[in-house]
Write an enzyme that holds these catalytic residues in place. Structure first.
Site, short mmCIF file in Angstrom:
data_model
loop_
_atom_site.label_atom_id
_atom_site.label_comp_id
_atom_site.label_asym_id
_atom_site.label_seq_id
_atom_site.Cartn_x
_atom_site.Cartn_y
_atom_site.Cartn_z
N GLY A 47 -6.27 -14.08 -14.70
CA GLY A 47 -7.53 -14.81 -14.85
C GLY A 47 -7.79 -14.92 -16.34
O GLY A 47 -7.68 -13.92 -17.07
N ARG A 89 2.02 -15.14 -21.62
CA ARG A 89 1.75 -16.30 -20.75
C ARG A 89 1.25 -17.44 -21.64
O ARG A 89 0.47 -17.20 -22.56
CB ARG A 89 0.69 -15.97 -19.68
CG ARG A 89 1.18 -15.00 -18.62
CD ARG A 89 0.19 -14.87 -17.48
NE ARG A 89 0.28 -15.97 -16.53
CZ ARG A 89 -0.58 -16.16 -15.52
NH1 ARG A 89 -1.60 -15.34 -15.35
NH2 ARG A 89 -0.42 -17.16 -14.68
N ASP A 237 -8.31 -22.56 -17.14
CA ASP A 237 -7.49 -21.79 -18.08
C ASP A 237 -7.52 -22.37 -19.48
O ASP A 237 -7.37 -21.64 -20.46
CB ASP A 237 -6.04 -21.71 -17.58
CG ASP A 237 -5.89 -20.55 -16.63
OD1 ASP A 237 -6.31 -20.69 -15.46
OD2 ASP A 237 -5.43 -19.48 -17.07
N LYS A 248 -5.38 -23.38 -12.03
CA LYS A 248 -4.33 -23.04 -11.05
C LYS A 248 -3.76 -24.27 -10.37
O LYS A 248 -4.51 -25.18 -10.01
CB LYS A 248 -4.94 -22.06 -10.03
CG LYS A 248 -4.01 -21.57 -8.96
CD LYS A 248 -2.71 -21.03 -9.50
CE LYS A 248 -2.86 -19.92 -10.52
NZ LYS A 248 -1.62 -19.65 -11.28
#
Ligand code: MRU
Length: 350
Positions: A47, A89, A237, A248
């Site tokens: 998250g 990431r 994000d 997502k």
């Protein structure tokens, strides 16, 4: 349910291992940055806002034992730690926001002895954590104004307590509306392949006594057509300067479906998710993950042959034209997004 998803404890970063939920609730204490890197990569902590705070704590974890006393050597070490954590990431802006904030803090205090800088860095991590808690509540406050009594909201992935420090963005809006006495129902998309919706959103909404119904991702269109959904609220994000929003995988298709069915589509996100340096969604890096997540994970036996070609993007970009409004801690941003995001970012006002 009051839950601290991330904190500094026993000289390490204490997180909930989200890969084990809902079957098992287990904390992990990460004592080195390699463990943190893997925890982020493997979505033990996940998250966007949670990743940002974990990364900031990771910077402190990485430099706290540094022995040399001169700032140049310290800065070299700091840069290495930041570059390493930044490689975990690629999509969530908050990861880079957290790392850059720590770098900036260190540079601003370059004239302080190295031991003092470490203390200042630790203080900054605590401020980031507290700030997220405040910011999520403000998102909840503004977002709840959009929610009517008896609304049913569709969401995807997990943009809740587990994805932040303790309240959530998209789900924070639901929690706030519920606190105000509104009777809210939620439909949660399961969110293939890692099932954040089924495993995490359903878990935390049930714990908070929110009426939640789980659906498979491919059921969203039919559920919308049946008239059950009043609003769609999702997290983010990374939000580009023009409002294009990465979230997502599957979010974009929900936005397209919402437009077709005339359902308002809202994005809820803090300013740490906005990336003014990226003009449109085309420039947002989209993480691609390993094929095993689609073919094998969560199944007793593989569901596809090992030779099967797989494309596994973790995120997609929703065009700003499909977004009704973006709910932030400073208020609700409406179209035209390019203009209004710029206004809010430059003068803190909407
Ligand atoms: O891959 P994940 O589980 O980290 O993806 C998370 C999301 O897509 C969330 O919606 C987003 O980070 C917002 S969390 C408040």
């Amino acid at each position: 349910m009051s839950l601290r998803t991330i904190e500094w404890k026993n000289n390490g970063i204490k997180i909930i291992d989200q890969t084990r939920l809902p079957a098992e609730f287990r904390y992990l204490c990460l004592k080195d940055i390699k463990s943190l890197w893997h925890a982020i990569k493997e979505l033990k902590v996940r998250g966007a806002p949670a990743i940002g705070a974990a990364a900031a704590l990771g910077v402190y974890l990485g430099v706290k034992g540094f022995k040399k006393k001169d700032f140049a050597s310290f800065q070299k070490e700091l840069d290495q730690v930041i570059a390493y954590l930044a490689s975990s990431r690629p999509t969530a802006r908050n990861l880079f926001w957290g790392l850059e904030r720590m770098r900036r803090t260190a540079l601003e205090h370059r004239d302080t002895p190295v031991e003092g800088i470490k203390k200042i860095l630790f203080k900054e991590t605590q401020e980031i954590i507290e700030e997220d808690r405040r910011v999520c509540r403000m998102i909840g406050f503004w977002g709840s104004k959009l929610i009517k009594d008896k609304d049913t909201v569709l969401t995807v992935c997990n943009a809740g307590i587990l994805a932040t420090l303790d309240y959530g963005t998209a789900l924070g809006v639901i929690y706030k509306a519920k606190e105000q006495g509104k009777r809210i129902k939620v439909f949660a998309c399961e969110t293939r392949p890692l099932l954040q919706g089924a495993r995490l959103t359903v878990w935390e909404l049930e714990k908070n006594n929110v009426d939640v119904t789980l659906i498979c991702d491919n059921m969203a269109a039919a559920v919308m057509k049946s008239g059950r959904i009043d609003k769609v609220i999702v997290g983010a994000d990374r939000i580009a300067a023009n409002g294009d929003t990465a979230n997502k995988i599957g979010t974009y298709s929900l936005a397209v479906l919402s437009r077709y069915h005339n359902i308002p589509f809202y994005v809820a996100a803090p300013f740490s998710t906005f990336d003014g340096a990226v003009n449109t969604g085309k420039d947002i890096p989209i993480e691609e993950r390993c094929p095993g997540e689609i073919k094998e994970l969560y199944f007793k036996r593989p569901i596809a042959a090992s030779r099967t070609k797989v494309f596994n993007p973790a995120f997609d970009v929703t065009d700003h034209g499909l977004i009704t409004a973006i709910i932030t801690e400073r208020g609700i941003i409406k179209p035209p997004f390019g203009e209004n995001i710029k206004k809010v970012m430059s003068n803190n006002k909407i």
